[in-house]
Motif scaffolding. Structure first.
Motif, PDB file in Angstrom:
ATOM      1  N   UNK A   1       0.850  -1.184   0.000  1.00 42.04           N
ATOM      2  CA  UNK A   1       0.000   0.000   0.000  1.00 42.04           C
ATOM      3  C   UNK A   1       0.889   1.238   0.000  1.00 42.04           C
ATOM      4  N   UNK A   2       0.625   2.118  -0.964  1.00 39.82           N
ATOM      5  CA  UNK A   2       1.430   3.327  -1.121  1.00 39.82           C
ATOM      6  C   UNK A   2       0.546   4.565  -1.143  1.00 39.82           C
ATOM      7  N   UNK A   3       0.940   5.614  -0.441  1.00 41.59           N
ATOM      8  CA  UNK A   3       0.225   6.875  -0.602  1.00 41.59           C
ATOM      9  C   UNK A   3       0.589   7.472  -1.964  1.00 41.59           C
ATOM     10  N   UNK A   4      -0.324   8.237  -2.531  1.00 42.59           N
ATOM     11  CA  UNK A   4      -0.109   8.768  -3.878  1.00 42.59           C
ATOM     12  C   UNK A   4       0.649  10.084  -3.889  1.00 42.59           C
ATOM     13  N   UNK A   5       0.957  10.618  -2.741  1.00 43.87           N
ATOM     14  CA  UNK A   5       1.474  11.984  -2.717  1.00 43.87           C
ATOM     15  C   UNK A   5       2.830  12.134  -2.028  1.00 43.87           C
ATOM     16  N   UNK A   6       3.627  11.083  -2.024  1.00 47.55           N
ATOM     17  CA  UNK A   6       4.949  11.172  -1.400  1.00 47.55           C
ATOM     18  C   UNK A   6       6.041  11.389  -2.439  1.00 47.55           C
ATOM     19  N   UNK A   7       7.058  12.106  -2.026  1.00 46.72           N
ATOM     20  CA  UNK A   7       8.262  12.269  -2.839  1.00 46.72           C
ATOM     21  C   UNK A   7       9.293  11.302  -2.272  1.00 46.72           C
ATOM     22  N   UNK A   8       9.826  10.428  -3.114  1.00 47.53           N
ATOM     23  CA  UNK A   8      10.854   9.468  -2.697  1.00 47.53           C
ATOM     24  C   UNK A   8      12.154   9.878  -3.385  1.00 47.53           C
ATOM     25  N   UNK A   9      13.136  10.285  -2.608  1.00 44.01           N
ATOM     26  CA  UNK A   9      14.389  10.770  -3.188  1.00 44.01           C
ATOM     27  C   UNK A   9      15.349   9.640  -3.528  1.00 44.01           C
TER      28      UNK A   9
ATOM     29  N   UNK B   1       1.736  -8.451   8.654  1.00 46.60           N
ATOM     30  CA  UNK B   1       1.491  -7.058   8.318  1.00 46.60           C
ATOM     31  C   UNK B   1       2.763  -6.312   8.647  1.00 46.60           C
ATOM     32  N   UNK B   2       3.371  -5.739   7.636  1.00 41.21           N
ATOM     33  CA  UNK B   2       4.602  -4.987   7.842  1.00 41.21           C
ATOM     34  C   UNK B   2       4.346  -3.533   7.509  1.00 41.21           C
ATOM     35  N   UNK B   3       4.874  -2.643   8.312  1.00 40.90           N
ATOM     36  CA  UNK B   3       4.746  -1.225   8.017  1.00 40.90           C
ATOM     37  C   UNK B   3       6.139  -0.627   7.919  1.00 40.90           C
ATOM     38  N   UNK B   4       6.266   0.352   7.048  1.00 37.55           N
ATOM     39  CA  UNK B   4       7.540   1.059   6.853  1.00 37.55           C
ATOM     40  C   UNK B   4       7.244   2.541   7.089  1.00 37.55           C
ATOM     41  N   UNK B   5       8.019   3.130   7.949  1.00 39.63           N
ATOM     42  CA  UNK B   5       7.767   4.555   8.212  1.00 39.63           C
ATOM     43  C   UNK B   5       9.018   5.241   8.662  1.00 39.63           C
TER      44      UNK B   5
END
Length: 144
Positions: free
Chosen positions: A110-118, A140-144
């Motif tokens: 699951x990805x948010x549509x509004x992130x900038x990934x450098x 269930x894994x979360x990355x933050x």
């Protein structure tokens, strides 16, 4: 192993005002580079899953045409229209149910549509590692 990406694109343009508005929220703007944030996220998601057919977009009915115009490679059946916007958890649950019905068991990223990934490479490697772990059980894994 089925791997699918779900992009949450239902934001209403309230937090990045005045650049972002209800008619054109942040995910539909080109803020970093020539492509919109949604287009950049779609490219990342396609690289993760291997094909646009494995990428799903969750959004509201009012963003249907804007989403399709920005993502011509998205299969129309992969556009999941929420009956009513209820924020993150319901959007993910709705997408998970939709994917279970249409794809069966899958590892869902699951990805948010509004992130900038450098650092795209580091991000991709992190997701590959998380996918590998998730595929070994009911995790269930979360990355933050």
């Amino acid at each position: 192993m089925n791997i699918v990406s779900v992009i949450m694109a239902g934001g209403r343009g309230e937090r990045f005002w005045p650049a972002s508005t209800i008619s054109t929220p942040k995910q539909f703007l080109s803020l970093w580079g020539d492509e919109t944030l949604l287009q950049q996220t779609f490219k990342r998601a396609t690289q993760i899953t291997g094909a646009p057919e494995n990428v799903y977009i969750v959004t509201g009915s009012h963003y249907r045409e804007l989403t399709l115009s920005q993502l011509p490679d998205l299969p129309i059946e992969n556009l999941i229209i929420e009956p009513e916007g209820r924020d993150t958890a319901p959007a993910i649950g709705y997408a998970a149910t939709y994917i279970k019905v249409h794809k069966g068991d899958a590892v869902m990223v699951v990805l948010p549509s509004d992130h900038v990934i450098l650092d795209e490479e580091k991000f991709s490697n992190t997701l590959k590692y998380a996918i590998e772990l998730a595929s070994k059980g009911d995790y269930l894994l979360t990355i933050g």
